[in-house]
Motif scaffolding. Structure first.
Motif, PDB file in Angstrom:
ATOM      1  N   PHE A 204       1.312  -1.001   0.083  1.00 16.27           N
ATOM      2  CA  PHE A 204       0.130  -0.331  -0.162  1.00 16.27           C
ATOM      3  C   PHE A 204       0.810   1.444  -0.268  1.00 16.27           C
ATOM      4  N   LEU A 205       1.604   1.103   0.806  1.00 16.51           N
ATOM      5  CA  LEU A 205       2.799   1.979   0.411  1.00 16.51           C
ATOM      6  C   LEU A 205       3.265   2.373  -0.582  1.00 16.51           C
ATOM      7  N   THR A 206       4.124   1.760  -1.245  1.00 12.66           N
ATOM      8  CA  THR A 206       4.246   1.642  -2.513  1.00 12.66           C
ATOM      9  C   THR A 206       3.143   2.597  -3.286  1.00 12.66           C
ATOM     10  N   ILE A 207       1.986   1.873  -3.468  1.00 15.30           N
ATOM     11  CA  ILE A 207       1.388   2.519  -4.032  1.00 15.30           C
ATOM     12  C   ILE A 207       0.910   4.147  -3.950  1.00 15.30           C
ATOM     13  N   TYR A 208       0.814   4.173  -2.259  1.00 20.00           N
ATOM     14  CA  TYR A 208       0.862   5.696  -1.786  1.00 20.00           C
ATOM     15  C   TYR A 208       1.817   6.648  -2.749  1.00 20.00           C
ATOM     16  N   SER A 209       3.018   6.177  -2.438  1.00 20.87           N
ATOM     17  CA  SER A 209       4.453   6.317  -2.853  1.00 20.87           C
ATOM     18  C   SER A 209       4.192   7.371  -4.599  1.00 20.87           C
ATOM     19  N   THR A 210       3.902   5.801  -5.183  1.00 23.99           N
ATOM     20  CA  THR A 210       3.903   5.882  -6.816  1.00 23.99           C
ATOM     21  C   THR A 210       2.989   7.349  -6.780  1.00 23.99           C
ATOM     22  N   VAL A 211       1.891   7.493  -6.363  1.00 23.49           N
ATOM     23  CA  VAL A 211       0.736   8.423  -6.515  1.00 23.49           C
ATOM     24  C   VAL A 211       1.678   9.695  -6.082  1.00 23.49           C
ATOM     25  N   GLY A 212       2.511   9.822  -4.953  1.00 19.86           N
ATOM     26  CA  GLY A 212       2.622  11.190  -4.902  1.00 19.86           C
ATOM     27  C   GLY A 212       3.480  12.053  -5.740  1.00 19.86           C
ATOM     28  N   PHE A 234       2.075  15.819   0.881  1.00 25.07           N
ATOM     29  CA  PHE A 234       1.477  15.237   2.113  1.00 25.07           C
ATOM     30  C   PHE A 234       1.458  13.319   1.876  1.00 25.07           C
ATOM     31  N   SER A 235       1.452  12.945   0.748  1.00 25.77           N
ATOM     32  CA  SER A 235       1.449  11.241   0.561  1.00 25.77           C
ATOM     33  C   SER A 235       2.816  10.912   0.570  1.00 25.77           C
ATOM     34  N   PHE A 236       4.242  12.055   0.707  1.00 30.69           N
ATOM     35  CA  PHE A 236       5.770  11.850   1.115  1.00 30.69           C
ATOM     36  C   PHE A 236       5.254  11.003   2.771  1.00 30.69           C
ATOM     37  N   SER A 237       4.684  12.217   2.931  1.00 25.49           N
ATOM     38  CA  SER A 237       4.928  12.305   4.553  1.00 25.49           C
ATOM     39  C   SER A 237       4.071  11.353   4.886  1.00 25.49           C
ATOM     40  N   PHE A 238       2.994  10.604   4.226  1.00 25.40           N
ATOM     41  CA  PHE A 238       2.070   9.877   4.893  1.00 25.40           C
ATOM     42  C   PHE A 238       2.637   8.049   4.650  1.00 25.40           C
ATOM     43  N   VAL A 239       3.602   8.453   3.567  1.00 25.33           N
ATOM     44  CA  VAL A 239       4.068   7.152   3.390  1.00 25.33           C
ATOM     45  C   VAL A 239       5.753   6.396   4.379  1.00 25.33           C
ATOM     46  N   VAL A 240       6.482   7.647   4.685  1.00 27.06           N
ATOM     47  CA  VAL A 240       7.744   8.163   5.363  1.00 27.06           C
ATOM     48  C   VAL A 240       7.245   7.748   7.202  1.00 27.06           C
ATOM     49  N   TYR A 241       5.718   8.233   7.569  1.00 27.52           N
ATOM     50  CA  TYR A 241       5.295   8.191   8.899  1.00 27.52           C
ATOM     51  C   TYR A 241       4.335   6.456   8.946  1.00 27.52           C
ATOM     52  N   ASN A 242       3.881   6.119   8.383  1.00 25.03           N
ATOM     53  CA  ASN A 242       3.353   4.546   8.156  1.00 25.03           C
ATOM     54  C   ASN A 242       4.396   3.604   8.147  1.00 25.03           C
ATOM     55  N   PHE A 243       6.314   3.963   7.186  1.00 29.00           N
ATOM     56  CA  PHE A 243       6.480   3.248   7.361  1.00 29.00           C
ATOM     57  C   PHE A 243       7.757   3.106   8.744  1.00 29.00           C
ATOM     58  N   LEU A 244       7.845   4.072   9.382  1.00 27.69           N
ATOM     59  CA  LEU A 244       8.395   4.224  10.219  1.00 27.69           C
ATOM     60  C   LEU A 244       7.007   3.869  11.453  1.00 27.69           C
ATOM     61  N   GLY A 379      -3.501   2.989   7.229  1.00 25.41           N
ATOM     62  CA  GLY A 379      -2.552   3.020   5.993  1.00 25.41           C
ATOM     63  C   GLY A 379      -3.835   2.378   5.064  1.00 25.41           C
ATOM     64  N   TYR A 380      -4.946   1.839   5.237  1.00 22.12           N
ATOM     65  CA  TYR A 380      -5.248   0.896   3.550  1.00 22.12           C
ATOM     66  C   TYR A 380      -6.760   2.106   3.667  1.00 22.12           C
ATOM     67  N   THR A 381      -7.169   2.771   4.449  1.00 24.68           N
ATOM     68  CA  THR A 381      -8.223   3.858   4.001  1.00 24.68           C
ATOM     69  C   THR A 381      -8.333   4.678   3.221  1.00 24.68           C
ATOM     70  N   PHE A 382      -6.258   5.606   3.522  1.00 27.96           N
ATOM     71  CA  PHE A 382      -6.323   6.105   2.593  1.00 27.96           C
ATOM     72  C   PHE A 382      -6.245   5.645   1.630  1.00 27.96           C
ATOM     73  N   LEU A 383      -6.170   4.525   1.157  1.00 27.59           N
ATOM     74  CA  LEU A 383      -6.622   4.571  -0.536  1.00 27.59           C
ATOM     75  C   LEU A 383      -7.698   4.474  -1.273  1.00 27.59           C
ATOM     76  N   VAL A 384      -8.810   4.484  -0.455  1.00 26.59           N
ATOM     77  CA  VAL A 384     -10.571   5.315  -0.240  1.00 26.59           C
ATOM     78  C   VAL A 384     -10.140   6.547  -0.576  1.00 26.59           C
ATOM     79  N   PHE A 385      -9.279   7.670   0.087  1.00 25.07           N
ATOM     80  CA  PHE A 385      -8.998   9.334  -0.499  1.00 25.07           C
ATOM     81  C   PHE A 385      -7.765   9.228  -1.728  1.00 25.07           C
TER      82      PHE A 385
END
Length: 839
Positions: A204-212, A234-244, A379-385
């Protein structure tokens, strides 16, 4: 660097997962949950608020277990449920009896969930795993999921096995196995489940980083769409936060404290970036409240960056930062509701996506605060956004594609329609321009006869130059229009002939300035035409110039400030004596003996048309010598654009002395001066000059030394008081030589002898021959007053008042005379010239 690692991990996971499925079919034991269940008291764990030693743990058996005072607790969940338990970071011990099947060929593993913070885990009194440095002041791994492999030699197959976990918390208000789940099962199933869950999160984080990255690419290609930048951030920050927050971060060997600092810093960015994304997407203004909130987040960010106390981080985040997020959320939904009311489809999709994300954020926030035990879903519901944004982008793309298709189909027709519309607009514009140029041409025709140069004094040479900035062409005729005007006329007064001149600069460009110049020229010529009347001819030059100013001022002030004009207005006689006023016009220039200088040093009057301008009125005087040149010019001489026309930034000349150097370089020759100005910079305004050159026919004669010495001897004897005898000698001298000082001294002697009529005659002659002497004017007014000629005394006192209202004796006499002659209106008018202090 991270993306290749993620790809490698996903590929490894796929192999591992396929192997797990193959082997799992041969195992008889399934994964068993060790979690407490609300309706099953036997599933509860045991807890003791003490630190049991290794010997005590080793000595515990099934028979003596009940002798220890255990509490029953729910696991997973925070062990600290009461505030009184928060007083200290206690080491607690939890225990649970577990049973293994008689399958000695299986390798077993315990999954103990997320333990806060350090732990030592024992099975049947033997240490099987531990995490963290015991008694350290720094946090160790309070968000790490514990997985411990169970050595086969420690298992009592077919019997109860005692699992004991010693826990040392880091925070004072939480501790224990707080999140996740506790499981017992075959190693391959426990580990495969663990990696499966974590890798899915990474996918999911890979998808979000691609979107970012995609939105960042959109911003790079189109910089003005800043919403793309904010969403990428916002997407990159979200990816970094969830990776941590992902358990696989421990595989990289990063220091735990640094990872937590980065996590706290990153979470500060999420809500502000989302707010700015929506603000810029819907073109909303950056409110004061938003700026204050951003300032607070920046302050917290810097504090987190330069300090290392995680407890303070947690306290600030929970009690100060998170409440500010509520205000951000209010601002976000205010923007969305505003555009929902406009029935914007993109606002509808974003509202749905962000509502689901907000719900997930609340759930995760409650999980972080240990209100319940629940898996993280953000991390999953962000996909809806992201899907809602994808729908918006898809709709935009479809709409754009439809417009392009429609444009391609009807391109030729649209080009023809647009060409026809453009031609029609150009025709209308041409018609309007022709009408405008006609108005310009008519106005220029009206101004031209008003700006006459009519000088009849041979001693005075007049030359003018006018170049208006606005050029036009009407029916093949070139013309120009603007606010600059030069007017010269001649008046015949009792005191002699005078050349009247004016250089004006009316406010405004093109037609507005031309309107002011037209009004100025009409009034000026009207006053000149009235100068032939007997009353006007009897006026002395100061009063005539005052009348001209008053008439111009009264006309301009009637426009209520919409028409103003700076001007130098004056008159000069055959003797080269100049009377003038400067109403906020550039300072006049004297060119004498090859040197140019200003004859003024300060602003004394405001522009024509400025209300209550009478207080500043003052007639200035100046004596020209033979060969002197007086140059009067508009502010176009100073407003020069410095730099090339193609340069992006050009400055306007601010050196007011530049014109002096140009006058000296051109030797006051107007065509050369204009060329010097053009070579110094671009002329950005109307430009006009009025040049006055004094060339007297007969130079002033100096007295012979013998006559001068005799006069000085006579003047010296006046101190002895024998006025009659002295007057006789002076009269004898005056029969052969005429000089203003002779008449002045004769007038003073006659004044002392109270011979008012001859005193008045001599003083008038002295003033006429030497108009620069203000004391002659005052003595004449005083003598007329003594002789009872109040009406004429008012005129002479008024002349001096207009030139110098600070002459206190004259001002006092003038006001007294106005009272004696019942000039109520005139006194009220002149009182406006004075301040309270001057009165």
């Amino acid at each position: 660097m991270i993306k290749p690692i993620l790809i490698f991990l996903v590929f490894s996971f796929s192999l591992l997962h396929s192997q797990t499925i193959t082997n799992s079919t041969t195992k008889t034991m399934e994964v068993v949950s060790l979690d407490s269940k609300g309706n099953d008291p036997d599933s509860l764990w045991f807890m003791k608020d003490e630190d049991l030693s290794t010997e005590e743990i080793s000595s515990i058996t099934e028979s003596n277990f009940s002798k220890i005072q255990w509490k029953r607790v729910f696991i997973p969940g925070s062990l600290y449920t009461k505030k009184e338990d928060y007083s200290s970071k206690k080491i607690v011990t939890i225990a649970k009896w577990i049973q293994f099947p008689n399958d000695q060929s299986t390798q077993y593993t315990l999954r103990l969930g997320i333990i806060n913070d350090r732990d030592k885990t024992y099975l049947n009194g033997h240490l099987i795993g531990k995490t963290g440095l015991w008694d350290s002041s720094d946090p160790q791994a309070y968000d790490k999921l514990r997985i411990y492999h169970v050595p086969a030699n420690l298992i009592q197959y077919g019997k109860k096995n005692l699992l004991i976990i010693k826990i040392q918390p880091y925070f004072g208000n939480s501790g224990g196995i707080e999140q996740d789940e506790t499981l017992l099962g075959p190693t391959e199933k426990i580990t495969s489940r663990f990696y499966k869950d974590e890798f899915i999160k990474l996918l999911f984080l890979t998808i979000y980083s691609t979107v970012g990255g995609y939105f960042l690419f959109l911003f790079i290609r189109r910089r003005k769409d800043r919403e793309n930048l904010f969403f990428a951030l916002f997407s990159f920050s979200f990816v970094v936060y969830n990776f941590l927050r992902n358990q696989l971060k421990y595989e990289f060997g990063f220091p735990f404290l640094e990872m937590k600092k980065m996590e706290y810093m990153t979470i500060l960015l999420l809500i502000p970036f989302m707010y700015h994304f929506l603000r810029t997407l819907f073109d909303e203004r950056y409110s004061i409240l938003g700026k204050i909130l951003d300032g607070l987040q920046l302050g917290f960010f810097l504090y987190f960056a330069f300090t290392h106390n995680i407890e303070n981080f947690s306290f600030l985040l929970s009690n100060f930062v998170q409440p500010t997020w509520l205000i951000y959320v209010i601002l976000i939904f205010a923007i969305l509701f505003k555009h929902l009311r406009k029935k914007e489809r993109r606002a509808f999709y974003i509202t749905i996506g962000i509502t689901i994300v907000l719900f997930a954020a609340i759930v995760d926030l409650a999980t972080n605060r240990n209100y319940w035990v629940f898996p993280r879903i953000m991390g999953y519901t962000f996909l809806v956004f992201n899907i809602s944004l994808a729908i918006i982008l898809a709709n935009s793309f479809v709409k754009l594609n439809e417009e392009v298709e429609d444009l391609n189909k009807n391109l030729e027709k649209k080009v023809e329609e647009r060409t026809d519309a453009l031609n029609e607009s150009l025709n209308q514009l041409q018609i309007l321009k022709e009408k405008q140029d006609g108005d310009y041409f008519l106005t220029s025709l009206l101004i031209h006869p008003l700006a006459r140069i009519d000088n009849r004094l041979p001693e005075i040479k007049i030359e003018t130059y006018v170049n208006q900035k606005k050029k036009f062409q009407f029916r093949g005729k070139d013309g120009e229009i603007g606010g600059d005007i030069c007017v010269v006329g001649t008046v015949q007064l009792e005191y002699g002939d005078y050349t009247v001149f004016a250089n004006g600069d009316a406010m405004g460009k093109s037609i507005q300035g031309a309107g002011g110049a037209l009004v100025f020229g009409v009034v000026f010529q009207a006053v000149l035409s009235r100068a032939k009347s007997s009353y006007t001819k009897s006026r002395p030059p100061e009063l005539w110039l005052k009348d001209l100013y008053v008439e111009l001022q009264s006309v301009f002030v009637s426009f209520d400030g919409s028409m103003l004009s700076s001007v130098v207005l004056g008159m000069v006689g055959k003797d080269g004596f100049v009377y003038y006023i400067n109403a906020e016009h550039p300072w006049s220039i004297l060119y004498r003996d090859g040197v140019a200088s200003f004859i003024e040093t300060e602003l004394s009057m405001r522009k024509l048309g400025f209300p209550k301008n009478d207080h500043y009125f003052q007639i200035k005087t100046f004596s020209l010598l033979a060969g002197d040149v007086l140059l009067i010019g508009s502010d176009g001489r100073d407003d020069l654009g410095l730099g090339q026309e193609e340069e992006e930034f050009r400055s306007i000349n601010e050196d007011e002395t530049l014109i002096l150097r140009l006058v000296e370089r051109s030797e006051s020759i107007l065509p050369s001066l204009v060329n010097e100005i053009k070579n110094s910079g671009e002329i950005t305004d109307d430009l006009s000059f009025l040049k006055i050159e004094f060339s007297p026919a007969n130079p002033r004669m100096s007295l012979p030394d013998s006559i001068r010495n005799e006069y000085l001897e006579i003047k010296q004897k006046t101190k002895q008081g024998n006025y009659q005898e002295i007057l006789e000698r002076l009269t004898s001298l005056m029969q052969n030589y005429s000089h203003p000082t002779f008449f002045a001294l004769a007038g003073k002697l006659q004044y002392q002898l109270k011979n008012w009529i001859p005193a008045i005659e001599n003083l008038k002659l002295a003033s006429k021959k030497n108009p620069v002497r203000e004391d002659y004017l005052f003595m004449t007014a005083r003598a007329l007053y003594k002789n009872g000629q109040y009406a004429e005394s008012v005129i002479w006192s008024e002349r001096l008042f207009l030139r110098n209202k600070f002459h206190k004796q004259n001002t006092k006499l003038f006001m007294y005379l106005l009272d004696q002659t019942n000039h109520v209106d005139k006194k009220e008018f002149y009182l406006g010239f004075l301040t309270t202090k001057e009165i």
